[in-house]
Motif scaffolding. Structure first.
Motif, PDB file in Angstrom:
ATOM      1  N   TYR A 144      -8.984  -0.632  -0.741  1.00  3.49           N
ATOM      2  CA  TYR A 144      -8.844  -0.714   0.784  1.00  3.49           C
ATOM      3  C   TYR A 144      -9.451  -1.773   1.397  1.00  3.49           C
ATOM      4  CZ  TYR A 144      -7.705   4.207   0.857  1.00  3.49           C
ATOM      5  OH  TYR A 144      -7.108   5.585   0.576  1.00  3.49           O
ATOM      6  N   GLU A 145     -10.548  -2.361   0.649  1.00  2.00           N
ATOM      7  CA  GLU A 145     -11.063  -3.603   1.371  1.00  2.00           C
ATOM      8  C   GLU A 145     -10.448  -4.835   1.432  1.00  2.00           C
ATOM      9  OE1 GLU A 145     -15.189  -4.415   0.013  1.00  2.00           O
ATOM     10  OE2 GLU A 145     -15.402  -2.412   0.099  1.00  2.00           O
ATOM     11  N   ASP A 162       0.728  -1.333   0.003  1.00  3.41           N
ATOM     12  CA  ASP A 162       0.029   0.046  -0.228  1.00  3.41           C
ATOM     13  C   ASP A 162       0.791   1.199  -0.198  1.00  3.41           C
ATOM     14  OD1 ASP A 162      -2.301  -1.563  -0.017  1.00  3.41           O
ATOM     15  OD2 ASP A 162      -3.108  -0.552   1.796  1.00  3.41           O
ATOM     16  N   LYS A 209      -5.157   1.449  -4.874  1.00  3.68           N
ATOM     17  CA  LYS A 209      -5.189   0.606  -3.890  1.00  3.68           C
ATOM     18  C   LYS A 209      -6.693   0.308  -3.530  1.00  3.68           C
ATOM     19  CE  LYS A 209      -4.028   3.498  -0.109  1.00  3.68           C
ATOM     20  NZ  LYS A 209      -2.847   3.532   0.710  1.00  3.68           N
TER      21      LYS A 209
END
Lengths: 306, 68
Positions: A259-260, A231, A257
């Motif tokens: 997030y989940e 990330d 990216k």
């Protein structure tokens, strides 16, 4: 060294020690140079510069021991010059790559430049230490000069392979799966495998270009904690840079990216349409030292284990 | 996880093309009023080409020309 009158003369054995150690040290630098080929801003001039600085590093390592053995302790202070020289190598490389930032398809990023510059510096230490150990071994072995030289070369090679292994970093492919992603453009917004990437495709031309020629890969971290590395913006930018560098970039390049699930998207419109090459280059992108975290150490610290 | 400060994208709105005169407001960037969808599309593409910029098509139908 032998003093004749007021002059000091180097013995033939010392010349052998110094020459062999310099050759082994310089070769050590040249061997690790080949591995780093794609990081080079300029070939063959960049290669020449680094071989020459490697030669200087090897020379410093080679003469350190003969200087000590002749009780010439003042001469050993030039080791501080060696340190300064290696730091200058790092600084020069950093400046050179930073100056090129605006001429590439996309930024390398400060984190990647820092990593490359550190590698250049450490490679000079490899040349220095290899030649020092070669010189040391030849000096302390009690056999005839040829056996000593052979022994010195063997020890030099062993030290070189150890250092090469020690300094070898990991790549994205070691901590994540890289798979091709499905490119979709909905209402002038770009999605890869359902992950929103950008809405900069506002014209019909842009949409058409990305639909027809856009390519994408999605990085899936093997473990959740690898997201800390992946990330990182510098890390993603490094992967994007390598992708554009390897395949060229007709127009548009993005990284995003998710997030989940921790997925990372690398997408672009390349000049060379080769999805396998794109996957390979992203897999081989080095993990940046500045982004790297030791999971075990962090775990221990966070739990405050005694 | 933030961006590196050295790579913070410097977004700049170069022009805003709309068909609704209510949205033509003051600002540093150029705001143009188009009379049709076709005309706004043409204006957008022409300006974006000239400025070597990117285009965002907003959901309200307006176009924003930006440079990253």
């Amino acid at each position: 060294m032998v003093k004749i009158g007021q002059q000091q003369h180097i013995l033939p054995e010392e010349i052998s020690i110094i020459v062999v150690a310099i050759v082994v040290g310089t070769l050590a630098r040249a061997w690790v140079l080949k591995e780093d080929y794609r990081q080079y801003p300029s070939y063959p001039n960049g290669v020449l510069i680094n071989i020459i600085t490697g030669f200087v590093a090897a020379a410093l390592g080679a003469v350190a021991l003969p200087a000590l053995m002749s009780k010439n302790f003042v001469a050993v202070t030039f080791l501080t010059l060696a340190l300064q020289q290696f730091r200058d190598v790092r600084k020069t490389e950093k400046e050179s790559l930073s100056d090129l930032e605006h001429t590439e398809y996309t930024y390398r990023g400060s984190a990647y430049i820092d990593g490359i510059a550190k590698t250049f510096e450490s490679r000079n230490y490899i040349a220095f230490i290899t030649s020092f150990f070669t010189s040391l071994t030849i000096s302390i072995l009690p056999f005839n000069i040829w056996i000593n030289i052979a022994g010195g070369i063997l020890v030099g090679l062993a030290v070189f392979f150890f250092l090469k292994r020690f300094t070898k970093g990991k790549t994205i492919g070691d901590i994540a799966q890289v798979k091709p992603g499905k490119v979709e453009v909905k209402d002038s917004s770009l999605y890869v495998d359902g992950i929103y990437v950008s809405n900069l495709l506002g014209t019909d031309n842009a949409e058409k270009l990305f639909k027809e020629e856009g390519m994408a890969v999605v990085i899936y971290p093997n473990e959740n904690h690898f997201r800390i590395n992946l990330d990182n913006f510098g890390q993603r930018q490094a992967a994007l840079f390598e992708a554009t560098r390897a395949l060229g970039n007709k127009r548009y390049n993005f990284t995003r990216k998710d997030y989940e699930k921790g997925r990372v998207v690398i997408t672009l419109v390349p000049i060379k349409q080769d999805i396998d090459a794109l996957i390979e280059v992203v897999k081989k992108c080095p993990l940046l030292e500045s982004a790297k975290k030791s999971h075990d150490v962090m775990k221990a610290n966070l739990k405050e284990e005694k | 996880m933030g961006r590196e400060s050295s790579m913070k994208p410097n977004y700049e709105i170069l022009a805003y093309i709309t068909r609704n005169k209510e949205r033509v407001l003051n600002g540093s960037s150029l705001v143009l009023l188009a009379d049709s969808e076709e005309s706004s599309k043409e204006m957008t593409v022409d300006i974006a080409k000239a400025m070597k910029a990117d285009v965002v098509h907003l959901k309200n139908g307006d176009y924003m020309i930006i440079r990253v």
